[in-house]
Design a protein around this motif. Structure first.
Motif, PDB file in Angstrom:
ATOM      1  N   UNK A 228      -3.946  10.321   0.502  1.00 12.98           N
ATOM      2  CA  UNK A 228      -3.847   9.859  -0.868  1.00 12.98           C
ATOM      3  C   UNK A 228      -2.640   8.937  -1.017  1.00 12.98           C
ATOM      4  N   UNK A 229      -2.741   7.807  -1.671  1.00  8.12           N
ATOM      5  CA  UNK A 229      -3.904   7.321  -2.435  1.00  8.12           C
ATOM      6  C   UNK A 229      -4.750   6.311  -1.675  1.00  8.12           C
ATOM      7  N   UNK A 230      -4.890   6.454  -0.351  1.00  5.44           N
ATOM      8  CA  UNK A 230      -5.576   5.414   0.426  1.00  5.44           C
ATOM      9  C   UNK A 230      -6.914   5.898   1.007  1.00  5.44           C
ATOM     10  N   UNK A 231      -7.515   6.936   0.403  1.00  2.00           N
ATOM     11  CA  UNK A 231      -8.755   7.482   0.959  1.00  2.00           C
ATOM     12  C   UNK A 231      -9.887   6.451   0.984  1.00  2.00           C
ATOM     13  N   UNK A 232      -9.974   5.646  -0.076  1.00  2.00           N
ATOM     14  CA  UNK A 232     -11.078   4.678  -0.149  1.00  2.00           C
ATOM     15  C   UNK A 232     -10.929   3.602   0.934  1.00  2.00           C
ATOM     16  N   UNK A 233      -9.693   3.166   1.153  1.00  2.00           N
ATOM     17  CA  UNK A 233      -9.463   2.185   2.227  1.00  2.00           C
ATOM     18  C   UNK A 233      -9.976   2.766   3.539  1.00  2.00           C
ATOM     19  N   UNK A 234      -9.615   4.010   3.766  1.00  2.00           N
ATOM     20  CA  UNK A 234      -9.973   4.692   5.005  1.00  2.00           C
ATOM     21  C   UNK A 234     -11.480   4.823   5.162  1.00  2.00           C
ATOM     22  N   UNK A 235     -12.155   5.228   4.080  1.00  2.00           N
ATOM     23  CA  UNK A 235     -13.605   5.430   4.172  1.00  2.00           C
ATOM     24  C   UNK A 235     -14.329   4.103   4.379  1.00  2.00           C
TER      25      UNK A 235
ATOM     26  N   UNK B 107     -13.330  -5.806   0.740  1.00  2.00           N
ATOM     27  CA  UNK B 107     -13.094  -4.587  -0.045  1.00  2.00           C
ATOM     28  C   UNK B 107     -11.956  -3.755   0.553  1.00  2.00           C
ATOM     29  N   UNK B 108     -11.926  -3.689   1.859  1.00  2.00           N
ATOM     30  CA  UNK B 108     -10.901  -2.935   2.597  1.00  2.00           C
ATOM     31  C   UNK B 108      -9.511  -3.485   2.225  1.00  2.00           C
ATOM     32  N   UNK B 109      -9.395  -4.805   2.206  1.00  4.28           N
ATOM     33  CA  UNK B 109      -8.101  -5.426   1.898  1.00  4.28           C
ATOM     34  C   UNK B 109      -7.796  -5.297   0.405  1.00  4.28           C
ATOM     35  N   UNK B 110      -8.823  -5.441  -0.392  1.00  6.21           N
ATOM     36  CA  UNK B 110      -8.641  -5.292  -1.845  1.00  6.21           C
ATOM     37  C   UNK B 110      -8.116  -3.887  -2.162  1.00  6.21           C
ATOM     38  N   UNK B 111      -8.812  -2.902  -1.564  1.00  4.53           N
ATOM     39  CA  UNK B 111      -8.390  -1.512  -1.791  1.00  4.53           C
ATOM     40  C   UNK B 111      -6.972  -1.283  -1.266  1.00  4.53           C
ATOM     41  N   UNK B 112      -6.624  -1.994  -0.197  1.00  9.17           N
ATOM     42  CA  UNK B 112      -5.271  -1.865   0.357  1.00  9.17           C
ATOM     43  C   UNK B 112      -4.238  -2.416  -0.610  1.00  9.17           C
ATOM     44  N   UNK B 113      -4.597  -3.511  -1.279  1.00 11.02           N
ATOM     45  CA  UNK B 113      -3.620  -4.178  -2.136  1.00 11.02           C
ATOM     46  C   UNK B 113      -3.378  -3.440  -3.446  1.00 11.02           C
ATOM     47  N   UNK B 114      -4.138  -2.395  -3.709  1.00  8.41           N
ATOM     48  CA  UNK B 114      -3.865  -1.613  -4.916  1.00  8.41           C
ATOM     49  C   UNK B 114      -2.642  -0.698  -4.717  1.00  8.41           C
ATOM     50  N   UNK B 115      -2.674   0.229  -3.721  1.00  9.88           N
ATOM     51  CA  UNK B 115      -1.452   1.026  -3.514  1.00  9.88           C
ATOM     52  C   UNK B 115      -0.424   0.297  -2.648  1.00  9.88           C
ATOM     53  N   UNK B 116      -0.847  -0.701  -1.897  1.00 13.39           N
ATOM     54  CA  UNK B 116       0.043  -1.362  -0.943  1.00 13.39           C
ATOM     55  C   UNK B 116       0.006  -0.654   0.397  1.00 13.39           C
ATOM     56  N   UNK B 117       0.675  -1.259   1.389  1.00 14.04           N
ATOM     57  CA  UNK B 117       0.667  -0.700   2.742  1.00 14.04           C
ATOM     58  C   UNK B 117       1.390   0.635   2.801  1.00 14.04           C
ATOM     59  N   UNK B 118       0.849   1.491   3.649  1.00 12.05           N
ATOM     60  CA  UNK B 118       1.642   2.626   4.099  1.00 12.05           C
ATOM     61  C   UNK B 118       2.709   2.048   5.039  1.00 12.05           C
ATOM     62  N   UNK B 119       3.635   2.871   5.521  1.00 10.95           N
ATOM     63  CA  UNK B 119       4.647   2.351   6.437  1.00 10.95           C
ATOM     64  C   UNK B 119       5.079   3.463   7.378  1.00 10.95           C
TER      65      UNK B 119
END
Lengths: 420, 259
Positions: free
Chosen positions: A120-127, A208-220
């Protein structure tokens, strides 16, 4: 998304942007605040985009010369290799590009596993990523069928036959997939059509993967939430662009080495023998990137359960955000998980190795143990570990561990500054 | 960054070993120096021309090479016969053509644009003439065998009397490099079988090497161009990588953090 409103300087730009905010999008992409501590494992996203574009471009050129017909496919590939200008180059880039694509995607996935990027909050990116990975496997498998060599033909036969394991309707589905009663011309033409279609589906999902990424931003690597933009972030351009570019170039050197000096090492020699429905190759093996799943499939004695196990091995990844109960993302602060992570890496490599070997004797035993461990990792170890593990204290910001040295020291400093 | 590279090296080492062990054959193939291996590998022109001679005089009576044309023999990176030589070679073959204006098929001397003439009309005819075994087309043969050139080179020299206890049917021969050791092709090469135009002694070893070199070129006609371009491409990439590396250091130095 960045907080500030972007207004183009020129009048024309403003006029256009009011109607279609492409410039706002471009501005968002260049300014996109990125954690400044991203390491080289994070460069594979860009590398994968490069791989996809390379496959699409070379694939388009190949499709201009390739003939999707059971009697002519093999000949047309040789025509490309011999008589089309630089056809050998295009084809070798495309064939090795598939392997490079998978190499990069495996590193990308395992990076995610190490740093808990799927949480969380990157589950959608992952799926979305898992769906892309599934489509990649489908595209690669069908692409391997197109040269209509022995391994193409028999690989297609084995994989499509898996569907016959489905109770009651299995046989009917296989006939439907084949467009006949065996793998033949109708199978080839539909595989070609789908092989052409899937990359564009992947392209859409990548957006979509990148769009979803740009919502929470990168993990690090530290795995903590950071303020954006802040001292912890850098704008995507030029900092990340140049770093991704550097990593991409190094990747391309490896890629070029395969293409120019060992273009056939990742393929199987039998695929230079034209498909013959009457002669079965001694060993039918898929491409290297599918071997771990092939090993799982063969380690189960029952056909239907084998197929179920193989599919579950992939689909279980989609449930990962909920199977991993730990609140801490990065394995850097999870001493136990870190060890299990490397055991999993070894497990998958072992599965890949036994997948290439005949399914008998010791190999089969190893495959079974490794398969069992694979599921154990996701279904038992991860959920329990998250509840039991004593994690190392996590720093409050990225800047601290970088400037302060050890993460523990950084935490201590943070606490101090909070107290003051 | 260090651990990153360490991991990649390990990964490649792993892939490397798993693929080497992939080829099930455990036999040690005969080794020879192949001029076309390595970063700058090129074909030995003389060897290619001699290899073509062996193919034409020995192999071609049973084995087709359907993807090659006579023009290829004069192309750069191949045996590089002169155009005149290649034309003469082509003209020495009878090619079936037609139908002509009367609707009849006819034969004429071969041209540069013709494909290599096939020894048999079709696969069935080839099988019928060879005790049921189809002599495989040799256009991509070295790429279609796990051991590649070493395998072909060894196979040609691998005929020996079967060990005690192994009985062979009529028309089956013992070859220590063949998968399963039983092969339907009889030993074809013997010392002095062909008379090389350039005076090279035609030993079995020499002929095996020459014809294998020829087959490698047949399977990879653009190998030399590939090696040349590969070297340039990789040198270019390395220089560009270095430049980008220093630019990156420069850019990141603005924010005082390690890249």
């Amino acid at each position: 998304m960045s907080d500030h409103e972007y207004i183009p300087k020129s009048k024309v730009g403003k006029w256009f942007n009011d109607r279609l905010p492409l410039l706002t999008l471009a501005n968002h992409l260049t300014d996109y605040p990125t954690p400044k501590n991203l390491n080289y494992w994070w460069t594979f996203g860009g590398i994968l985009t490069f791989c996809l574009i390379t496959q699409i471009v070379t694939g388009l050129v190949l499709a201009m010369h390739y003939i999707a017909h059971a009697d002519m496919a093999f000949d047309s590939v040789e025509h490309i290799m011999r008589d089309v200008n630089y056809g050998w180059l295009i084809r070798y880039i495309h064939a090795n590009g598939a392997s490079m694509f998978f190499l990069a995607v495996y590193i990308h996935i395992f990076r995610s596993l190490f740093y808990g990027s799927y949480k969380s909050p990157r589950e959608i990116i992952w799926i979305i990523g898992i769906i892309i990975y599934l489509l990649m496997m489908a595209a690669a498998f069908m692409g391997y069928v197109l040269p209509w060599g022995q391994m193409s033909f028999w690989g297609a036969t084995v994989i499509t036959n898996l569907f016959s394991a489905i109770p009651l309707v299995g046989e009917g589905i296989v006939t439907w997939l084949w467009g006949g009663y065996s793998v033949d011309n109708p199978t080839l033409t539909r595989f070609f059509t789908l092989h052409y279609l899937i990359p564009f589906l992947i392209l859409g999902l990548v957006v979509l993967h990148i769009w979803a990424l740009h919502v929470p931003g990168n993990n690090n690597p530290v795995g903590i939430d950071i303020k954006k933009p802040s001292k912890d972030t850098v704008p995507f351009h030029p900092y990340i662009v140049i770093k991704d570019g550097f990593a991409l170039l190094m990747f391309m050197i490896v890629f070029a080495f395969f293409v120019f000096y060992t273009p056939n090492i990742l393929g199987h020699a039998d695929n230079y023998i034209e498909a013959d429905p009457l002669v079965t190759p001694a060993h039918i093996v898929p491409e290297w990137y599918l071997l771990p799943f092939y090993a799982i499939l063969r380690s189960v004695p029952d056909k239907l359960l084998g197929v179920v196990a193989m599919l579950s091995a992939i689909l279980i990844l989609a449930a990962l955000p909920w199977l991993d109960t730990s609140k801490v993302r990065s394995a850097v602060f999870r001493p136990l998980y870190r060890q299990f992570y490397w055991i999993l890496v070894a497990d998958v490599l072992i599965l890949g190795y036994v997948g290439a070997m005949p399914a008998e004797g010791l190999y089969l035993l190893i495959a079974r143990v490794a398969t069992a461990y694979y599921f154990l990792h996701f279904l038992v170890i991860l959920p329990v570990l998250g509840l039991k593990e004593k994690t190392v204290p996590v720093p409050l910001s990225i800047t601290e561990p970088i400037l302060g040295g050890s993460p523990n020291l950084a935490t201590a400093k943070n606490k101090e500054s909070l107290n003051n | 960054m260090k651990s990153f590279f360490k991991f990649l090296i390990l990964l490649f080492a792993f892939l490397g070993t798993s693929f080497n062990s992939n080829s099930a054959e455990k036999v040690e193939y005969l080794k020879t120096d192949w001029s076309f291996k390595g970063l700058f590998g090129k074909f030995d022109r003389g060897s290619l021309q001699r290899g073509y001679q062996v193919y034409t005089e020995v192999c071609s009576s049973c084995h087709s090479m359907k993807y090659l044309s006579y023009r290829n023999l004069a192309e750069k990176g191949g045996p590089e016969f002169t155009i005149e030589q290649a034309k003469a070679i082509a003209a020495s073959f009878e090619v079936k053509d037609g139908p002509n204006a009367d609707g009849d098929m006819f034969t004429r001397p071969g041209k540069l644009s013709d494909k290599f003439v096939m020894p048999y009309e079709n696969v069935k005819a080839a099988q019928a003439a060879n005790g049921g075994a189809y002599p495989p087309d040799m256009s991509v043969l070295v790429k279609a065998r796990g051991g590649g050139v070493d395998y072909i080179y060894s196979l040609l020299q691998g005929y020996e009397d079967p060990p005690a206890g192994i009985s062979l049917d009529d028309g089956v021969y013992y070859n220590k490099y063949m998968y399963g050791n039983k092969i339907k092709m009889a030993n074809q090469l013997s010392d002095g079988l062909v008379e090389y135009a350039d005076g090279t002694t035609a030993s079995v070893e020499q002929m095996s090497k020459d014809v294998t070199t020829f087959l490698m070129w047949a399977a990879e006609p653009h190998l030399e161009a590939r090696h040349r371009m590969g070297f340039k491409a990789i040198v270019y990439l390395i220089i560009l990588t270095a430049l980008v590396y220093f630019s990156m250091k420069r850019i990141w130095s603005r924010i005082e953090t390690e890249v």
